[in-house]
Motif scaffolding. Structure first.
Motif, PDB file in Angstrom:
ATOM      1  N   ALA A  75      -6.454 -10.491  14.010  1.00  0.00           N
ATOM      2  CA  ALA A  75      -7.718 -10.746  14.699  1.00  0.00           C
ATOM      3  C   ALA A  75      -7.702 -10.175  16.109  1.00  0.00           C
ATOM      4  N   GLU A  76      -6.493 -10.033  16.687  1.00  0.00           N
ATOM      5  CA  GLU A  76      -6.380  -9.554  18.064  1.00  0.00           C
ATOM      6  C   GLU A  76      -5.637  -8.230  18.183  1.00  0.00           C
ATOM      7  N   HIS A  77      -4.948  -7.811  17.126  1.00  0.00           N
ATOM      8  CA  HIS A  77      -4.135  -6.602  17.200  1.00  0.00           C
ATOM      9  C   HIS A  77      -4.419  -5.723  15.990  1.00  0.00           C
ATOM     10  N   HIS A  78      -4.212  -4.424  16.153  1.00  0.00           N
ATOM     11  CA  HIS A  78      -4.506  -3.478  15.082  1.00  0.00           C
ATOM     12  C   HIS A  78      -3.497  -3.540  13.939  1.00  0.00           C
ATOM     13  N   SER A  79      -2.235  -3.856  14.259  1.00  0.00           N
ATOM     14  CA  SER A  79      -1.194  -3.834  13.231  1.00  0.00           C
ATOM     15  C   SER A  79      -0.222  -4.982  13.454  1.00  0.00           C
ATOM     16  N   ALA A  80       0.474  -5.347  12.383  1.00  0.00           N
ATOM     17  CA  ALA A  80       1.454  -6.434  12.437  1.00  0.00           C
ATOM     18  C   ALA A  80       2.747  -5.973  11.788  1.00  0.00           C
ATOM     19  N   VAL A  81       3.841  -6.585  12.240  1.00  0.00           N
ATOM     20  CA  VAL A  81       5.153  -6.332  11.656  1.00  0.00           C
ATOM     21  C   VAL A  81       5.678  -7.646  11.102  1.00  0.00           C
ATOM     22  N   ILE A  82       6.262  -7.581   9.906  1.00  0.00           N
ATOM     23  CA  ILE A  82       6.753  -8.771   9.214  1.00  0.00           C
ATOM     24  C   ILE A  82       8.251  -8.596   8.998  1.00  0.00           C
ATOM     25  N   ARG A  83       9.024  -9.594   9.441  1.00  0.00           N
ATOM     26  CA  ARG A  83      10.491  -9.528   9.343  1.00  0.00           C
ATOM     27  C   ARG A  83      11.009 -10.733   8.550  1.00  0.00           C
ATOM     28  N   PRO A  84      11.901 -10.520   7.578  1.00  0.00           N
ATOM     29  CA  PRO A  84      12.429 -11.635   6.790  1.00  0.00           C
ATOM     30  C   PRO A  84      13.611 -12.314   7.477  1.00  0.00           C
ATOM     31  N   PHE A  85      13.957 -13.458   6.964  1.00  0.00           N
ATOM     32  CA  PHE A  85      15.104 -14.213   7.439  1.00  0.00           C
ATOM     33  C   PHE A  85      16.407 -13.547   7.011  1.00  0.00           C
ATOM     34  N   SER A  86      17.387 -13.556   7.898  1.00  0.00           N
ATOM     35  CA  SER A  86      18.757 -13.123   7.621  1.00  0.00           C
ATOM     36  C   SER A  86      18.816 -11.764   6.953  1.00  0.00           C
ATOM     37  N   ALA A  87      18.379 -10.756   7.682  1.00  0.00           N
ATOM     38  CA  ALA A  87      18.471  -9.372   7.219  1.00  0.00           C
ATOM     39  C   ALA A  87      18.719  -8.495   8.435  1.00  0.00           C
ATOM     40  N   SER A  88      19.390  -7.388   8.226  1.00  0.00           N
ATOM     41  CA  SER A  88      19.672  -6.468   9.327  1.00  0.00           C
ATOM     42  C   SER A  88      19.446  -5.037   8.847  1.00  0.00           C
ATOM     43  N   GLN A  89      19.590  -4.098   9.776  1.00  0.00           N
ATOM     44  CA  GLN A  89      19.448  -2.674   9.488  1.00  0.00           C
ATOM     45  C   GLN A  89      18.056  -2.329   8.956  1.00  0.00           C
ATOM     46  N   GLY A  90      17.066  -3.112   9.369  1.00  0.00           N
ATOM     47  CA  GLY A  90      15.697  -2.840   8.962  1.00  0.00           C
ATOM     48  C   GLY A  90      15.359  -3.268   7.548  1.00  0.00           C
ATOM     49  N   THR A  91      16.297  -3.927   6.858  1.00  0.00           N
ATOM     50  CA  THR A  91      16.054  -4.325   5.474  1.00  0.00           C
ATOM     51  C   THR A  91      14.868  -5.285   5.388  1.00  0.00           C
ATOM     52  N   ALA A 110       6.372  -9.025  -2.178  1.00  0.00           N
ATOM     53  CA  ALA A 110       7.028  -8.319  -3.283  1.00  0.00           C
ATOM     54  C   ALA A 110       7.906  -7.195  -2.756  1.00  0.00           C
ATOM     55  N   GLU A 111       7.422  -6.460  -1.756  1.00  0.00           N
ATOM     56  CA  GLU A 111       8.207  -5.374  -1.175  1.00  0.00           C
ATOM     57  C   GLU A 111       9.451  -5.913  -0.470  1.00  0.00           C
ATOM     58  N   ILE A 112       9.279  -6.989   0.290  1.00  0.00           N
ATOM     59  CA  ILE A 112      10.427  -7.567   0.988  1.00  0.00           C
ATOM     60  C   ILE A 112      11.449  -8.088  -0.016  1.00  0.00           C
ATOM     61  N   GLY A 113      10.970  -8.792  -1.049  1.00  0.00           N
ATOM     62  CA  GLY A 113      11.874  -9.342  -2.055  1.00  0.00           C
ATOM     63  C   GLY A 113      12.681  -8.270  -2.751  1.00  0.00           C
ATOM     64  N   ALA A 114      12.040  -7.147  -3.076  1.00  0.00           N
ATOM     65  CA  ALA A 114      12.765  -6.060  -3.730  1.00  0.00           C
ATOM     66  C   ALA A 114      13.834  -5.488  -2.811  1.00  0.00           C
ATOM     67  N   ALA A 115      13.511  -5.330  -1.519  1.00  0.00           N
ATOM     68  CA  ALA A 115      14.494  -4.794  -0.563  1.00  0.00           C
ATOM     69  C   ALA A 115      15.664  -5.752  -0.388  1.00  0.00           C
ATOM     70  N   LEU A 116      15.377  -7.053  -0.303  1.00  0.00           N
ATOM     71  CA  LEU A 116      16.445  -8.031  -0.137  1.00  0.00           C
ATOM     72  C   LEU A 116      17.327  -8.100  -1.378  1.00  0.00           C
ATOM     73  N   SER A 117      16.713  -7.992  -2.537  1.00  0.00           N
ATOM     74  CA  SER A 117      17.488  -8.032  -3.775  1.00  0.00           C
ATOM     75  C   SER A 117      18.462  -6.864  -3.855  1.00  0.00           C
ATOM     76  N   ARG A 118      17.975  -5.678  -3.484  1.00  0.00           N
ATOM     77  CA  ARG A 118      18.860  -4.504  -3.517  1.00  0.00           C
ATOM     78  C   ARG A 118      20.013  -4.647  -2.540  1.00  0.00           C
ATOM     79  N   LYS A 119      19.740  -5.202  -1.373  1.00  0.00           N
ATOM     80  CA  LYS A 119      20.750  -5.234  -0.314  1.00  0.00           C
ATOM     81  C   LYS A 119      21.623  -6.489  -0.356  1.00  0.00           C
ATOM     82  N   TYR A 120      20.990  -7.644  -0.630  1.00  0.00           N
ATOM     83  CA  TYR A 120      21.693  -8.911  -0.457  1.00  0.00           C
ATOM     84  C   TYR A 120      21.851  -9.732  -1.734  1.00  0.00           C
ATOM     85  N   GLY A 121      21.261  -9.285  -2.842  1.00  0.00           N
ATOM     86  CA  GLY A 121      21.460  -9.992  -4.089  1.00  0.00           C
ATOM     87  C   GLY A 121      20.537 -11.162  -4.329  1.00  0.00           C
ATOM     88  N   GLY A 122      19.576 -11.405  -3.449  1.00  0.00           N
ATOM     89  CA  GLY A 122      18.605 -12.481  -3.621  1.00  0.00           C
ATOM     90  C   GLY A 122      17.287 -12.067  -3.017  1.00  0.00           C
TER      91      GLY A 122
END
Length: 451
Positions: A215-231, A255-267
């Motif tokens: 509502a106030e900004h053009h774009s947003a960034v979403i970061r998951p819990f306990s991940a590094s290296q941009g995962t 769905a995109e975050i879950g797939a990335a976490l699964s590849r990197k961290y197994g969950g």
């Protein structure tokens, strides 16, 4: 032992950052940053336990960061030569079983291979049934949690076992907790800006958070819990949510975050996710940038100090008329290669006059940023003392604060704190590369593990 460690670290995706960054750092400006940035951080020595000792030293597979960890492990085993080293290679040999039973040992191997041999019993972390006396990465709790080996509350994460964890805190795992520390610190400093942020624990909460931010900004960034290296880090724009609907965008992001976490961290569990505005940073070649300031414990001074590291740029220019993508928004060197990536270097010495000019920084401003980074970690670490597991007392080795220089007004925006999982150590001037190993050795020695 040195050769063992570095041979184990060889089959990785490496970056020649020490050639293109570290040796081109300004030694005088680096020295000014180091000497001027001391932030006291008291740590207490702990009485040593019974022999033998096992130190678990996990690292992310297939990245150059494992070489940084090998340097730190090498510093420790040279200081304490009674330790044996076991890697993923030697652990396959039956003779390794004898070493695990009867000797002081550093187990140095990828997280992905360590997990199968880990368990938690009676409040202790075990490797192949033997108690671990220390663990060398704050990413370990997330790995164990996603593999179902650890009961962790991701809303209020605390290391629930007695095994000491270096740096001993879960600040590095939780982006919203980091954002709260930034907000608290930045209130007293006009040259810093803390981002608004929202936590989300369900798809519905994520949709609501996106609506508030966009509502106030053009774009947003979403970061998951306990991940590094941009995962798992993802981006979305206001126009996309209006076209597709916020709920649909939230589902796609998860769905995109879950797939990335699964590849990197197994969950796949991403929650809590942190939603914040995307800040347009100062640009190099039309690409947004970020700046890494390392924070390293100085045993001689009883506190942490800041060291300028690298400035990174995204792979493609950020254009107003083009939707934001990972290629144009992420500066992470481990991001998937973009087909339209600009040729040439993506990382530069922060002390370079040309790079400072591009970011709108002066040498004095860079020194002040190192002061801020050290103080942020010292204050956050002290405030988070309750997160230390096992009552052993806090032991800090090293970390970093990643920040961007906001394009619109030149103010600094801290965006992420990394702990002892952070890599790219060779991007500091070579004179200070050994500080990471010295800080790590001091932390382990203070835990009573000198043998």
């Amino acid at each position: 032992m040195r050769e063992t460690l570095f041979r184990a670290a060889q089959p990785t995706g490496t970056t020649a950052s020490e050639e293109l960054v570290g040796q081109f750092q300004d030694p005088d400006l680096t020295a000014a940053c180091w000497t001027s940035s001391l932030a006291p951080l008291p740590v207490s020595a702990v009485a040593g336990g019974a022999d033998p000792v096992l130190i678990l030293w996990p690292y992310p597979a297939a990245t150059a960061d494992c070489i940084d960890r090998a340097n730190c492990a090498d510093h420790f085993v040279r200081a304490h030569p009674t330790y044996h080293v076991l890697t993923q290679h030697s652990l396959a040999d039956p003779a390794a079983a004898a070493l695990l039973k009867h000797t002081n040992v550093v187990v140095f191997l990828p997280f992905e291979q360590a997990v199968a041999d880990l368990s938690v019993e009676a409040g202790e972390l075990l490797f192949r049934g033997r108690r671990c006396d220390a663990v060398m990465s704050e990413m370990t709790p997330g790995y164990l949690w996603r593999h179902g080996l650890l009961d962790l509350d991701p809303q209020d994460p605390r290391w629930p076992v007695r095994t000491p964890l270096v740096n001993g805190s879960l600040i590095a795992a939780h982006k919203a907790i980091q954002a709260e520390h930034f907000a608290k610190y930045c209130r007293g400093h006009d040259d810093l800006v803390a981002l608004d942020h929202h936590r989300a624990t369900t798809a519905e909460e994520l949709a609501g958070a996106l609506e508030q931010v966009l509502a106030e900004h053009h774009s947003a960034v979403i970061r998951p819990f306990s991940a590094s290296q941009g995962t798992g880090v993802t981006f979305t724009a206001r126009t996309k949510t209006r076209q597709q609907g916020t709920a649909a965008v939230a589902d796609r992001i998860l769905a995109e975050i879950g797939a990335a976490l699964s590849r990197k961290y197994g969950g796949t569990d991403p929650f809590p996710v942190t939603v914040s505005p995307f800040v347009t940073a100062a640009r190099i070649d039309g690409c947004v940038t970020d700046l890494r300031i390392f924070v390293v414990y100085d045993p001689a001074s009883g506190g942490v100090r800041g060291l300028p590291g690298m400035v990174r740029r995204a792979q493609t220019p950020l254009l107003d008329e083009v939707p934001i993508t990972a290629a144009s928004a992420m500066t992470n060197l481990n991001a998937p290669p973009a087909g339209a990536a600009l040729p040439g270097r993506r990382f530069f010495p922060a002390t370079s006059p040309q790079i400072m000019a591009a970011l709108g920084l002066t040498p004095d401003a860079l020194v002040q940023l190192c002061q801020h980074a050290a103080a942020i970690w010292a204050h956050a670490f002290a405030d988070d003392h309750e997160a230390i597991g096992g009552g052993a007392g806090p032991q800090f080795a090293y970390g970093s604060v990643d920040c961007v220089i906001r394009e619109e007004d030149g103010k600094t925006v801290p965006i992420e704190m990394n702990g002892a999982n952070v890599g790219s150590h060779p991007t500091v001037h070579p004179r200070w590369c050994d500080t990471f190993g010295a800080a790590t050795t001091h932390a382990l020695t203070n835990l009573g593990l000198a043998r």
